[in-house]
Write a protein that holds these residues in place. Structure first.
Motif, PDB file in Angstrom:
ATOM      1  N   ILE A 205       0.836  -1.200   0.000  1.00 34.29           N
ATOM      2  CA  ILE A 205       0.000   0.000   0.000  1.00 34.29           C
ATOM      3  C   ILE A 205       0.877   1.258   0.000  1.00 34.29           C
ATOM      4  O   ILE A 205       1.921   1.315   0.652  1.00 34.29           O
ATOM      5  N   GLU A 206       0.433   2.270  -0.753  1.00 36.63           N
ATOM      6  CA  GLU A 206       1.066   3.594  -0.813  1.00 36.63           C
ATOM      7  C   GLU A 206       2.483   3.564  -1.393  1.00 36.63           C
ATOM      8  O   GLU A 206       3.288   4.447  -1.113  1.00 36.63           O
ATOM      9  N   THR A 207       2.782   2.565  -2.219  1.00 36.92           N
ATOM     10  CA  THR A 207       4.095   2.537  -2.879  1.00 36.92           C
ATOM     11  C   THR A 207       3.944   2.914  -4.350  1.00 36.92           C
ATOM     12  O   THR A 207       2.898   2.699  -4.969  1.00 36.92           O
ATOM     13  N   PHE A 208       5.014   3.470  -4.905  1.00 42.56           N
ATOM     14  CA  PHE A 208       4.982   3.911  -6.297  1.00 42.56           C
ATOM     15  C   PHE A 208       5.081   2.720  -7.252  1.00 42.56           C
ATOM     16  O   PHE A 208       5.723   1.708  -6.954  1.00 42.56           O
ATOM     17  N   HIS A 209       4.452   2.892  -8.403  1.00 36.77           N
ATOM     18  CA  HIS A 209       4.377   1.820  -9.389  1.00 36.77           C
ATOM     19  C   HIS A 209       3.941   2.411 -10.723  1.00 36.77           C
ATOM     20  O   HIS A 209       3.473   3.551 -10.788  1.00 36.77           O
TER      21      HIS A 209
END
Length: 241
Positions: A205-209
């Motif tokens: 959750i809440e990680t860049f991608h």
């Protein structure tokens, strides 16, 4: 001599029979399976000869007129890809599908088409179809918590293939070429090659991608919790949705 003649006659008969079975025609038609694109629909050799890959047909010269993004041309490009992949363009898509270059002016390389099938606040669920032209990238982004929980999502490629990048994990060697316009804005270095039918989940959750399509473009289904646009964050601060 008679035995040899009979064997030769039998061999010729078998050859003619095999040609008829493949083409549905006799030798009088003066054709063969190799020259008939409609024959041997289940034959691997014939099918291999008919295999094709969708290729890029539009560039930024088509997508921009006097510096302004031409959404009609973008839709035309997607419809062309849909026709190749056998994706029906439904009345609902005609009504609700959208295209965006994220305000970056590089739709050939950075942009997407999409449709939100559902985005339900009350029940907290979301379904989305992502459309990417050949080698087109969605800008790197993350979904942060707002008054709603941070968005968790999963993706399944329906047509084509894509590279699914994440900021979580070690850098993966041999990445695909990434758009020049996004250099300096990419922190996600770990990726998997995602083929049609494969499902990949957001690692954390809440990680860049981000996703980038392969050379044949991609149609990707996304399922997620509620999408609150207020929680959307791009590493390229010029990008917006």
């Amino acid at each position: 001599m008679r035995t040899e003649f009979k064997l030769k006659t039998l061999a010729v008969g078998l050859l003619v029979s095999s040609m008829v079975a493949c083409t549905g025609k006799t030798s009088e038609d003066n054709t063969s399976c190799a020259g008939d694109t409609t024959c041997c629909s289940k034959d691997s050799v014939c099918n291999k000869n008919k295999e094709m890959t969708y290729t890029k047909k539009y560039t930024n010269a088509d997508f921009y007129k006097d510096g302004k993004f031409d959404q009609e041309v973008a839709m035309k490009a997607f419809k062309d890809m849909f026709e190749f992949y056998g994706v029906p363009f439904t009345p609902l898509m005609e009504k609700d599908m959208w295209v965006t270059d994220f305000g970056l002016g590089d739709f050939e390389n950075v942009g997407m088409g999409g449709i939100f099938w559902v985005n339900d606040q009350e029940h907290g669920y979301f379904a989305h179809e992502i459309y990417l032209l050949p080698s087109q990238m969605i800008p790197e982004h993350a979904h942060m918590k707002t008054k709603f929980p941070a968005k968790f999502e999963s993706w399944m490629v329906q047509k084509g293939m894509c590279y699914n990048f994440s900021a979580v994990g070690e850098e993966t060697p041999n990445p695909p070429a990434l758009p020049e316009s996004q250099k300096g804005f990419i922190t996600s270095k770990n990726f998997v090659v995602q083929q049609a039918g494969e499902i990949v989940h957001l690692k954390k959750i809440e990680t860049f991608h981000f996703l980038i399509a392969g050379p044949g473009g991609a149609v990707v289904s996304e399922w997620a919790s509620y999408h609150d646009n207020a929680g959307l964050r791009f590493t390229n601060t010029k990008a917006s949705l």
